[in-house]
Design an enzyme around this catalytic site. Structure first.
Site, mmCIF file in Angstrom:
data_model
loop_
_atom_site.group_PDB
_atom_site.id
_atom_site.type_symbol
_atom_site.label_atom_id
_atom_site.label_comp_id
_atom_site.label_asym_id
_atom_site.label_seq_id
_atom_site.Cartn_x
_atom_site.Cartn_y
_atom_site.Cartn_z
ATOM 1 N N SER A 50 2.347 14.426 -7.974
ATOM 2 C CA SER A 50 3.452 13.830 -7.220
ATOM 3 C C SER A 50 4.191 12.889 -8.152
ATOM 4 C CB SER A 50 2.902 13.045 -6.019
ATOM 5 O OG SER A 50 3.888 12.232 -5.434
ATOM 6 N N TYR A 94 -2.650 6.792 -1.615
ATOM 7 C CA TYR A 94 -2.117 8.082 -2.070
ATOM 8 C C TYR A 94 -1.644 7.990 -3.511
ATOM 9 C CZ TYR A 94 0.817 12.268 -2.262
ATOM 10 O OH TYR A 94 1.388 13.462 -2.620
ATOM 11 N N LYS A 131 -3.021 9.967 -7.003
ATOM 12 C CA LYS A 131 -2.179 10.756 -7.901
ATOM 13 C C LYS A 131 -2.168 10.175 -9.315
ATOM 14 C CE LYS A 131 -1.225 13.750 -4.778
ATOM 15 N NZ LYS A 131 -1.797 15.116 -4.863
#
Length: 303
Positions: A164, A177, A181
């Site tokens: 991402s 999150y 990543k």
């Protein structure tokens, strides 16, 4: 973030001139995790259309099989829909074993399965944080550890990790999150260095906000929301021409390079201007309630 092109991510004319005219992936065996829906489904369809034999792995086995049946492959093309829990080693081993038995040695593994919780870091349930690391980090590590030894023996192979833009930036409201990543980026960097000279490639595809269930209710900042097809085109591109970092849209790469050389205050100002604030965007948490409840439960399908 820089504003992406109005048209979907496509190959430039120069890029297209380099590619075989038809079915450039004929003979390749590619496995895609979390491919029953969203980005994974679009990636599987794009690779199958390019001639690859594609295995679709998903925690929802019925959905995986339905997706395989729905994708229009080339005449005689091979598609498998299989059960896969990326958080469980025996499940991942069984998935890879079935793919190799029925399709042949795996040329490319696309680690796509991923989930996201959005909200203030202090309100994030512990189970949601642990689940994100189980799927987004350990699921990727597990796949790499299981598939790369065989690739090294054959002297060729490719692992593509769908990360991402959050691998490089950290939007407010996506603390865990973004951490997962960043972890995938760091791990991939180190493994790539270990594999230098072996014939095995590692790539990271880092899209901005994509129009999937994972991103429902979130903001894109000054960018346009990406389609799953844009990401799928980028994945096809990197499978055909392996390289380490691929941003979607490409302009995001310029943002990350600029941020890396700016002094602290200027970097913070750029981040505030261009990186979406998901806490401000998510005024109604109910829009994500069904998705987050589903992904917090270990045995239910991933996004």
């Amino acid at each position: 973030m820089a504003v992406p092109p109005k048209s979907p991510y496509t190959f430039s004319r120069r890029d297209r001139d380099r590619l075989p005219r038809t079915e450039p992936l004929t003979g390749r065996v590619i496995a895609v995790t979390g491919a029953g829906r969203g980005i994974g489904r679009a990636v599987a369809a794009r690779l199958a259309a390019a001639g690859a034999a594609v295995a679709i792995g998903d925690l929802d086995a019925e959905l995986a099989m339905e997706t395989a049946g729905a994708i229009r492959a080339r005449p005689g093309g091979r598609l498998l829909g299989l059960s896969l829990d990326v958080t469980d080693t025996p499940s991942f081993e069984a998935f890879l074993r079935t793919v190799e038995t029925r399709l042949g040695p795996i040329d490319v593994l696309i680690n796509n399965a991923g989930i996201m919780w959005v909200g203030p870091f202090g309100e994030e349930p512990e189970e949601a944080a642990l689940r994100q690391f189980d799927v987004n980090v350990h699921g990727v590590l597990r796949g790499m550890k299981l598939v790369i030894p065989g690739m090294r023996k054959r002297g060729r192979g490719h692992v593509v990790n769908i990360a991402s833009a959050a691998s490089k930036v950290a939007p407010p409201g996506e603390a865990t999150y973004a951490a997962t990543k960043h972890a995938v980026h760091g791990y991939s960097t180190a493994v790539r260095a270990e594999l230098r000279g072996t014939g095995v490639h590692v790539s990271l595809v880092m899209p901005g906000v994509v129009d999937t269930e994972l991103a429902v209710g979130t903001a894109t900042g000054p960018t346009r929301r990406l389609t799953t097809e844009q990401v799928a085109d980028a994945v096809l591109d990197v499978v055909l021409r392996p390289r380490f970092e691929v941003f979607v849209p490409r302009q995001v790469a310029a943002l990350t390079r600029l941020a890396a050389v700016l002094p602290g205050r200027a970097r913070d100002a750029l981040h505030h201007l261009l990186v979406p604030d998901q806490l401000a965007a998510l005024s109604d948490r109910s829009v994500r309630a069904a998705y987050e409840q589903r992904t917090r439960t270990a045995r239910l399908p991933e996004g």
